[in-house]
Enzyme design. Structure first.
Site, PDB file in Angstrom:
ATOM      1  N   GLU A  90      -8.325  24.961 -33.503  1.00  0.00           N
ATOM      2  CA  GLU A  90      -7.536  25.160 -32.641  1.00  0.00           C
ATOM      3  C   GLU A  90      -7.813  24.354 -31.227  1.00  0.00           C
ATOM      4  O   GLU A  90      -8.903  24.147 -31.220  1.00  0.00           O
ATOM      5  CB  GLU A  90      -7.097  26.596 -32.122  1.00  0.00           C
ATOM      6  CG  GLU A  90      -8.259  27.456 -31.885  1.00  0.00           C
ATOM      7  CD  GLU A  90      -7.849  28.875 -31.612  1.00  0.00           C
ATOM      8  OE1 GLU A  90      -7.233  29.233 -30.857  1.00  0.00           O
ATOM      9  OE2 GLU A  90      -8.063  29.732 -32.523  1.00  0.00           O
ATOM     10  N   CYS A 103      -8.315  21.341 -24.157  1.00  0.00           N
ATOM     11  CA  CYS A 103      -9.597  21.932 -24.692  1.00  0.00           C
ATOM     12  C   CYS A 103      -9.555  21.572 -26.236  1.00  0.00           C
ATOM     13  O   CYS A 103      -8.602  21.839 -27.030  1.00  0.00           O
ATOM     14  CB  CYS A 103      -9.531  23.469 -24.773  1.00  0.00           C
ATOM     15  SG  CYS A 103     -10.870  24.359 -25.390  1.00  0.00           S
ATOM     16  N   CYS A 110     -18.480  27.886 -36.052  1.00  0.00           N
ATOM     17  CA  CYS A 110     -19.749  27.405 -35.354  1.00  0.00           C
ATOM     18  C   CYS A 110     -20.913  28.139 -35.886  1.00  0.00           C
ATOM     19  O   CYS A 110     -20.507  29.436 -36.346  1.00  0.00           O
ATOM     20  CB  CYS A 110     -19.423  27.897 -33.700  1.00  0.00           C
ATOM     21  SG  CYS A 110     -20.720  27.485 -32.626  1.00  0.00           S
ATOM     22  N   CYS A 114     -22.929  33.418 -30.935  1.00  0.00           N
ATOM     23  CA  CYS A 114     -22.651  34.162 -29.881  1.00  0.00           C
ATOM     24  C   CYS A 114     -22.191  35.657 -29.962  1.00  0.00           C
ATOM     25  O   CYS A 114     -21.142  35.663 -30.689  1.00  0.00           O
ATOM     26  CB  CYS A 114     -22.388  33.333 -28.866  1.00  0.00           C
ATOM     27  SG  CYS A 114     -23.199  31.981 -28.447  1.00  0.00           S
ATOM     28  N   CYS A 117     -18.463  35.741 -29.272  1.00  0.00           N
ATOM     29  CA  CYS A 117     -17.324  34.651 -29.666  1.00  0.00           C
ATOM     30  C   CYS A 117     -16.846  34.726 -30.707  1.00  0.00           C
ATOM     31  O   CYS A 117     -17.456  34.983 -31.902  1.00  0.00           O
ATOM     32  CB  CYS A 117     -18.187  33.317 -29.624  1.00  0.00           C
ATOM     33  SG  CYS A 117     -17.294  31.938 -29.684  1.00  0.00           S
ATOM     34  N   SER A 217     -23.361  27.080 -20.919  1.00  0.00           N
ATOM     35  CA  SER A 217     -23.138  28.667 -21.257  1.00  0.00           C
ATOM     36  C   SER A 217     -24.259  29.560 -21.168  1.00  0.00           C
ATOM     37  O   SER A 217     -24.940  29.503 -21.923  1.00  0.00           O
ATOM     38  CB  SER A 217     -22.546  28.633 -22.617  1.00  0.00           C
ATOM     39  OG  SER A 217     -21.237  28.080 -22.696  1.00  0.00           O
ATOM     40  N   LEU A 218     -24.637  30.179 -20.068  1.00  0.00           N
ATOM     41  CA  LEU A 218     -25.777  30.870 -19.852  1.00  0.00           C
ATOM     42  C   LEU A 218     -25.664  32.436 -20.153  1.00  0.00           C
ATOM     43  O   LEU A 218     -26.381  32.689 -20.875  1.00  0.00           O
ATOM     44  CB  LEU A 218     -26.165  30.565 -18.299  1.00  0.00           C
ATOM     45  CG  LEU A 218     -27.530  30.959 -17.862  1.00  0.00           C
ATOM     46  CD1 LEU A 218     -28.649  30.126 -18.698  1.00  0.00           C
ATOM     47  CD2 LEU A 218     -27.932  30.614 -16.446  1.00  0.00           C
ATOM     48  N   HIS A 219     -24.546  32.969 -19.359  1.00  0.00           N
ATOM     49  CA  HIS A 219     -24.102  34.410 -19.741  1.00  0.00           C
ATOM     50  C   HIS A 219     -25.291  35.554 -19.647  1.00  0.00           C
ATOM     51  O   HIS A 219     -25.142  36.518 -19.911  1.00  0.00           O
ATOM     52  CB  HIS A 219     -23.625  34.307 -21.219  1.00  0.00           C
ATOM     53  CG  HIS A 219     -22.519  33.594 -21.387  1.00  0.00           C
ATOM     54  ND1 HIS A 219     -21.478  33.492 -20.646  1.00  0.00           N
ATOM     55  CD2 HIS A 219     -22.520  32.639 -22.544  1.00  0.00           C
ATOM     56  CE1 HIS A 219     -20.486  32.257 -21.190  1.00  0.00           C
ATOM     57  NE2 HIS A 219     -20.908  32.122 -22.212  1.00  0.00           N
ATOM     58  N   CYS A 336     -10.925  31.943 -27.223  1.00  0.00           N
ATOM     59  CA  CYS A 336     -11.628  31.416 -28.298  1.00  0.00           C
ATOM     60  C   CYS A 336     -11.218  31.590 -29.830  1.00  0.00           C
ATOM     61  O   CYS A 336     -11.800  32.785 -30.073  1.00  0.00           O
ATOM     62  CB  CYS A 336     -12.947  31.483 -27.835  1.00  0.00           C
ATOM     63  SG  CYS A 336     -13.565  31.128 -26.112  1.00  0.00           S
TER      64      CYS A 336
HETATM   65  N1  SAH Z   1     -20.363  26.001 -27.935  1.00  0.00           N
HETATM   66  C1  SAH Z   1     -19.986  25.727 -26.494  1.00  0.00           C
HETATM   67  C2  SAH Z   1     -18.570  25.624 -26.304  1.00  0.00           C
HETATM   68  C3  SAH Z   1     -17.723  26.545 -27.010  1.00  0.00           C
HETATM   69  S1  SAH Z   1     -17.121  27.910 -26.176  1.00  0.00           S
HETATM   70  C4  SAH Z   1     -20.658  26.711 -25.731  1.00  0.00           C
HETATM   71  O1  SAH Z   1     -21.310  27.529 -26.128  1.00  0.00           O
HETATM   72  O2  SAH Z   1     -20.659  26.290 -24.401  1.00  0.00           O
HETATM   73  C5  SAH Z   1     -16.593  27.558 -24.254  1.00  0.00           C
HETATM   74  C6  SAH Z   1     -16.725  28.827 -23.520  1.00  0.00           C
HETATM   75  O3  SAH Z   1     -16.258  30.088 -23.573  1.00  0.00           O
HETATM   76  C7  SAH Z   1     -18.575  29.038 -23.654  1.00  0.00           C
HETATM   77  O4  SAH Z   1     -19.072  29.396 -22.402  1.00  0.00           O
HETATM   78  C8  SAH Z   1     -18.479  30.424 -24.483  1.00  0.00           C
HETATM   79  O5  SAH Z   1     -19.663  31.076 -24.129  1.00  0.00           O
HETATM   80  C9  SAH Z   1     -17.142  31.155 -23.798  1.00  0.00           C
HETATM   81  N2  SAH Z   1     -16.736  31.968 -24.616  1.00  0.00           N
HETATM   82  C10 SAH Z   1     -16.711  32.284 -26.159  1.00  0.00           C
HETATM   83  N3  SAH Z   1     -16.164  33.586 -26.430  1.00  0.00           N
HETATM   84  C11 SAH Z   1     -15.945  34.251 -25.257  1.00  0.00           C
HETATM   85  C12 SAH Z   1     -15.112  35.450 -24.982  1.00  0.00           C
HETATM   86  N4  SAH Z   1     -14.890  36.128 -25.766  1.00  0.00           N
HETATM   87  N5  SAH Z   1     -14.796  35.472 -23.815  1.00  0.00           N
HETATM   88  C13 SAH Z   1     -15.245  34.822 -22.653  1.00  0.00           C
HETATM   89  N6  SAH Z   1     -15.883  33.675 -22.843  1.00  0.00           N
HETATM   90  C14 SAH Z   1     -16.075  33.233 -24.068  1.00  0.00           C
END
Ligand code: SAH
Length: 349
Positions: A90, A103, A110, A114, A117, A217-219, A336
């Site tokens: 998508e 996007c 993947c 995470c 995700c 993507s640090l989080h 996502c």
């Molecule tokens: N694999 C890459 C790019 C894909 S996701 C990465 O990890 O950066 C793009 C962004 O969306 C990333 O920052 C990811 O951590 C975030 N993301 C994924 N699932 C999410 C969710 N449920 N809520 C908010 N952000 C999310």
């Protein structure tokens, strides 16, 4: 399956045409048509026999649109694409005042795992080819044209399903194709690549001469919290990830983005904001706070607007540039992997 041509560079297409006994100029002609979304039949400046020969051997367009959902609020379009082997991925087309941003997905699913995700719930079926990434843009451009829009996709974010740096060679090839004069002509300054932090690939990518905006993507503000959310954090410590990010900023001269999704009870307290600020001190980064999109399969929850504001306040008080990410297409499934998941579930029954 037939071969795909959309992954080839103009030079490679020229070789392909030569091998078919054609003049070298045909390479650029075909390249230009392919990136406009044409079928072989539509390539009107090619002799009919050549068009037929090509159609017998190759697929012109490796991606097609299976479904779209358009937001009534802001015109955001969610797209579901079909690949030639039946896999679906998508994308999201966002309409900003400065233009259209797409996007793009880089893998079917993947394998990074995470916790928050949806893209990773069933692992990674395969990586996309460069042509399949270009094809997503070609499809979105065709959609815009069919809706009578003047503008095409001008900005690309590699933030769909997949980890771009886990599909390194195809992503680099895709970026080089993107800026081709006879193709989509999207410059690297209009591209963001988001990564969960694969350190060796980040370092290698810094040396490619492809100055896209790196989105990290640090989080999390520390390793313990990061490991709870992101399995990749067990492989690379935050210090290494931030060092690789600094190297990227230094080599490309571009400011990086730090993505931080606020998860209730995990990483969203004011003390976490303070710790994050101290880790990022002196780095040329902008922090993007993402309100978590809750995924039904995952038992994680987002936070209130007041908590987002408090977190933002802590960062700004420490001179860290930060904003809350604007949500697009709130009335459609903007998050996502969710449209795809619903599609797969419905088509399984
Ligand atoms: N694999 C890459 C790019 C894909 S996701 C990465 O990890 O950066 C793009 C962004 O969306 C990333 O920052 C990811 O951590 C975030 N993301 C994924 N699932 C999410 C969710 N449920 N809520 C908010 N952000 C999310």
């Amino acid at each position: 399956m037939k071969e795909e041509l959309l992954s080839l560079t103009p030079q490679e297409l020229t070789e392909t045409m030569r091998a078919l006994g054609e003049g070298a100029f045909r390479g650029r002609q075909v390249f230009s048509w392919l990136h406009k979304g044409a079928s072989f039949e539509e390539m009107s400046n090619l002799p009919k026999a050549l068009r037929e020969a090509l159609a017998g051997r190759y697929d012109a367009q490796p991606v097609s649109i299976l479904d779209t959902v358009t937001s009534k609020l802001d015109g955001t379009v969610k797209l579901l694409y079909r690949l030639r082997d039946g896999h679906v991925v998508e994308g999201v087309l966002m309409r900003y005042h400065y233009g259209n941003t797409l996007c793009v997905s880089t893998q079917v699913g993947c394998r990074m795992g995470c916790a928050f995700c949806a893209s990773t719930l069933e692992g990674c079926a395969r990586s996309l080819t460069a042509g399949e990434m270009i094809g997503q843009i070609v499809c979105a451009n065709a959609l815009l044209a069919s809706r009578g829009e003047q503008e095409r996709v001008g900005n690309v974010v590699l933030m769909g399903s997949g980890e771009p740096l886990d599909n390194y060679d195809n992503v680099v090839r895709f970026l080089r194709l993107l800026r081709e004069e006879d193709g989509l002509r999207i410059g690297m300054r209009s591209v963001s690549l988001s990564t969960c932090g694969l350190v060796p690939q980040m370092r290698r990518f810094a040396g490619e001469g492809l100055p896209v905006t790196l989105s990290l993507s640090l989080h999390a503000p520390n390793d313990a919290i990061r490991r709870r959310l992101m399995p990749v954090a067990k492989a690379y410590a935050m210090d290494e990830v931030l060092a690789a990010c600094r190297e990227y900023i230094d080599k490309t001269g571009r400011r990086a983005i730090v993505e931080y999704a606020l998860v209730r009870g995990v990483n969203a307290l004011p003390e976490h904001a303070r710790e994050l600020a101290s880790r990022l001190r002196g780095m040329r980064v902008h922090v993007n706070l993402i309100p978590l999109n809750s995924v039904p399969e995952r038992a994680l929850m987002g936070v209130s607007e007041a908590e987002v504001a408090a977190f933002l306040g802590e960062l700004r008080a420490r001179n860290i540039s930060a904003t809350r990410r604007r949500e697009m297409g709130d009335d459609i499934e903007g998050a996502c992997g969710q449209l795809r998941r619903r599609y797969l579930q419905e088509n399984r029954e």
